[in-house]
Design a protein around this motif. Structure first.
Motif, short mmCIF file in Angstrom:
data_model
loop_
_atom_site.label_atom_id
_atom_site.label_comp_id
_atom_site.label_asym_id
_atom_site.label_seq_id
_atom_site.Cartn_x
_atom_site.Cartn_y
_atom_site.Cartn_z
N SER A 73 57.27 -28.76 -2.64
CA SER A 73 56.42 -28.87 -3.53
C SER A 73 54.71 -28.93 -2.88
O SER A 73 53.79 -28.95 -3.17
CB SER A 73 56.54 -30.02 -4.22
OG SER A 73 56.35 -30.76 -4.36
N ASP A 100 57.54 -20.70 -9.14
CA ASP A 100 58.13 -22.29 -8.99
C ASP A 100 59.45 -22.65 -9.38
O ASP A 100 60.09 -22.17 -10.80
CB ASP A 100 57.45 -22.75 -9.92
CG ASP A 100 57.48 -24.87 -9.99
OD1 ASP A 100 58.58 -24.92 -9.01
OD2 ASP A 100 56.95 -25.83 -9.50
N THR A 110 58.90 -21.74 -2.83
CA THR A 110 58.23 -21.36 -3.90
C THR A 110 57.51 -19.96 -3.54
O THR A 110 56.56 -19.99 -2.29
CB THR A 110 57.55 -22.33 -3.51
OG1 THR A 110 57.84 -23.15 -4.25
CG2 THR A 110 56.55 -21.84 -5.28
#
Length: 256
Positions: free
Chosen positions: A44, A228, A240
């Motif tokens: 992330s 995502d 991702t």
């Protein structure tokens, strides 16, 4: 009497055959010349990594194969079925002028990056058709199951989520020409994911076999994947991506 009975039986058989529901079988495939643009990361907070031939990973254009089959029937409440298998793979050799982390591995700046990506997937589509003359209008639901990964040297990030998508297709025939045009699209917008896959096809039916349509096809397919994985029960180390893969294709299909 025997001849009369035989003639009557043949007439009834012909009537029953004519009364059978119209069932269509399709099978086809094409070769797709694909170019890759966009970026990927595997955490992330990871730094986006450029894919294209002129930048970081320098992924090469590739030829990919697609095969598909469909079964259609006239029962209104039951959906028609289409299954499609897409192979979507390429490799690249590039570098990055700063350190970064991918797939649990940390790379120093200017290290050679030997990359391979596959975004192979299978589509299972249930759809309904509107009973219209000349034109075709289909709509339904597609479940796309990815079986993919991106490997950069020893770091690997996977994409194996099933993704539900809306499906639509419109097409039309040009009478007396053997030509038809069709556009097909799959789409989902959910959370931080936005995935659009569409293709435009021109088809020419060869007038060679009365009961079997042999079709030559050419078109353009665009595959835009902004995903995502946490939107689909994945984790932050899954792939991702914000990728655009597009190009022309040629193929053949058969319709019975």
């Amino acid at each position: 009497m025997k001849k009369t009975t035989t003639a009557l039986a043949l007439a009834l058989a012909s009537t029953n055959v004519a009364a059978l529901p119209l069932i269509d079988f399709w099978v086809g495939g094409y070769s797709w010349n694909t170019a890759y643009e966009g970026s990927v990361s595997a955490t992330s907070s990871g730094q986006p990594i450029d894919l294209s031939l002129d930048n970081t990973l320098q992924l090469e254009d590739s030829y990919n194969n697609v095969i598909w089959a469909a079964f259609e029937h006239p029962i209104p409440v039951l959906p028609n079925i289409q299954i499609k298998q897409t192979t979507l793979e390429t490799t690249g050799m590039g570098s990055l002028d700063q350190s970064f982390t991918f797939g649990g591995k940390t790379y120093s700046e200017s290290v050679d990056l030997n990359s391979s990506i596959n975004l192979n997937h299978t589509d299972l589509t249930a759809y309904w058709s509107l009973p219209l003359p000349i034109v075709t209008v289909d709509f339904g639901l597609n479940i796309r199951k990815f079986d993919g990964e991106l490997a950069i040297n020893t770091g690997v990030s996977e994409l194996d989520a099933p993704i539900p998508m809306g499906f639509a297709r419109v097409g039309g025939y040009l009478p007396f020409t053997g030509l038809s045009l069709m556009a097909e699209a799959n789409y989902i917008g959910y959370g931080d994911t936005n995935h659009m896959d569409y293709q435009i096809v021109a088809r020419y039916t060869l007038p060679i076999i009365p009961v079997l349509d042999v079709n030559l096809e050419a078109g353009y397919r665009s595959f835009q994947l902004n995903i995502d994985p946490t939107d689909f029960d994945g984790n932050e180390d899954d792939l991702t991506a914000d990728i655009d893969m597009s190009g022309v294709f040629v193929g053949v299909s058969f319709h019975l």
